[in-house]
Design a protein around this motif. Structure first.
Motif, PDB file in Angstrom:
ATOM      1  N   PRO A 137       0.810  -1.232   0.000  1.00  0.00           N
ATOM      2  CA  PRO A 137       0.000   0.000   0.000  1.00  0.00           C
ATOM      3  C   PRO A 137       0.831   1.263   0.000  1.00  0.00           C
ATOM      4  O   PRO A 137       0.377   2.299  -0.482  1.00  0.00           O
ATOM      5  CB  PRO A 137      -0.834  -0.117   1.284  1.00  0.00           C
ATOM      6  N   ARG A 144     -11.073   4.922  -1.635  1.00  0.00           N
ATOM      7  CA  ARG A 144     -10.724   6.121  -0.869  1.00  0.00           C
ATOM      8  C   ARG A 144     -10.820   5.852   0.629  1.00  0.00           C
ATOM      9  O   ARG A 144      -9.974   6.308   1.411  1.00  0.00           O
ATOM     10  CB  ARG A 144     -11.654   7.277  -1.267  1.00  0.00           C
ATOM     11  N   HIS A 170      -7.687   3.796   1.738  1.00  0.00           N
ATOM     12  CA  HIS A 170      -6.433   4.535   1.873  1.00  0.00           C
ATOM     13  C   HIS A 170      -6.487   5.546   3.023  1.00  0.00           C
ATOM     14  O   HIS A 170      -5.463   5.793   3.672  1.00  0.00           O
ATOM     15  CB  HIS A 170      -6.086   5.214   0.550  1.00  0.00           C
ATOM     16  N   CYS A 227       0.655   3.399   5.981  1.00  0.00           N
ATOM     17  CA  CYS A 227       1.453   4.115   4.992  1.00  0.00           C
ATOM     18  C   CYS A 227       1.470   5.595   5.363  1.00  0.00           C
ATOM     19  O   CYS A 227       0.707   6.043   6.224  1.00  0.00           O
ATOM     20  CB  CYS A 227       0.911   3.908   3.570  1.00  0.00           C
ATOM     21  N   ASP A 256      -1.858   9.417   1.475  1.00  0.00           N
ATOM     22  CA  ASP A 256      -3.152   8.934   0.981  1.00  0.00           C
ATOM     23  C   ASP A 256      -3.219   9.203  -0.515  1.00  0.00           C
ATOM     24  O   ASP A 256      -3.517  10.330  -0.941  1.00  0.00           O
ATOM     25  CB  ASP A 256      -4.296   9.636   1.713  1.00  0.00           C
TER      26      ASP A 256
END
Length: 330
Positions: A53, A91, A94, A103, A106
């Protein structure tokens, strides 16, 4: 989406779906749709060689959206609404990954969903409006049923106000007697004003012509005192058969029954609102005036009605102009 041989992105999808089920309590059908969308997203990124990701960028998200719209050997092309739903799942995934530390960025935050196809509002021809309004009133009810006659007068007043002002059904059933006092006084042919409370509590004054004013005056004098005897309606203008305020759903029922008698199909309170705006513009009204009458905060919302009138002009031209007819016949 679980298994020991899964990559980081697939595991993230599984954790996100568990989060939606446990903490957001999404319905089973919604979860199933998200699961399908994310499985397809994971498969798409795998083909792109992206399994982590943290390696996904906006370009991959946009490419996935394009793939949804285009379709492939296994999937048909998706319309704007369906593709937008799938993008919403991505969406959400993330945003969750960033929030939970999976992560550091975005990649989907700035990827906008596809714009839905613009649906032009439906407006009734003037003759259909007149037939509809003519089907309301005492003549539509058996003369021997006094109560039915009274309710028919109420129904005529309700529909005349809806078409005569372009108001929403919620605004119309929300009227109090004091909001129409000036309009009712102009039943002799003048133009009175009605006070509506629109979205966000904003008030606006809308003129009301003689047809609606006469219908209102007849209702206020002959009908409302009879219906208001229970005292349950308080200051409400439009009352139901039991004396309480007429509800939004009740207004729909009234319109549906009258439309069935008139033989006019596909009519809703909003159809009368659309017809009000379209007929004003067809008659030469300025779009800013129509915006004010409808209670739109932005003229952009009102401009959709100009497209309706242009479409009407095209239709009239196509069937009326001799050169247009010859061209169409070739």
């Amino acid at each position: 989406m679980s298994g020991a041989d899964e990559g980081p992105l697939a595991r993230l999808c599984g954790v996100y779906l568990d989060h939606l089920a446990a903490e957001r309590a999404l319905a089973d059908n919604t979860l199933s749709a998200y699961r399908r969308d994310l499985r397809r997203y994971d498969g798409f990124l795998a083909e792109e060689g992206v399994g982590d990701p943290d390696r996904v960028g906006p370009a991959q998200v946009r490419s996935f959206l394009a793939a949804l719209r285009e379709g492939d050997g296994e999937h048909p092309p998706l319309g704007a609404a369906s593709a937008g739903r799938a993008l919403a799942a991505v969406r959400g995934l993330h945003a969750f990954a960033l929030r939970e530390g999976w992560c550091g960025t975005d990649p989907a935050a700035e990827v906008a969903p596809p714009a839905p196809a613009m649906r032009l509002p439906k407006a009734l021809p003037l003759e259909d409006v007149e037939r509809l309004l003519g089907a309301a009133g005492p003549a539509a009810a058996p003369a021997s049923q006094e109560r039915a006659d009274l309710l028919a007068l109420r129904d005529r007043a309700l529909l005349e106000v809806l078409y005569g002002t372009g108001a929403r059904i919620s605004e119309t059933v929300g009227l109090d007697v004091d909001d129409v006092a000036e309009a009712a006084e102009h039943a002799d042919g003048g133009v009175g004003l009605v006070r509506f409370r629109g979205k966000g509590g904003h008030e606006r004054l809308v003129p009301l012509g003689s047809y609606a004013s006469r219908a209102l005056q007849a209702y206020l004098v002959r009908v409302r005192p009879f219906l208001a005897r229970s005292g349950r309606g308080g200051p409400a203008l439009f009352l139901n058969a039991r004396g309480g305020r007429l509800t939004r759903q009740g207004g729909w029922v009234v319109l549906g029954a009258v439309a069935e008698r008139a033989g006019v199909e596909g009519v809703s309170p909003h159809t009368l609102r659309h017809s009000f705006a379209t007929h004003l513009l067809d008659g030469g009204a300025d779009i800013r005036v129509v915006q004010e009458l409808l209670g739109h905060s932005s003229v952009t919302t009102t401009q959709v009605y100009t497209l309706v009138t242009v479409e009407h002009l095209r239709e009239v031209y196509a069937v009326s102009h001799p050169r247009a007819r010859r061209e169409a016949a070739r």
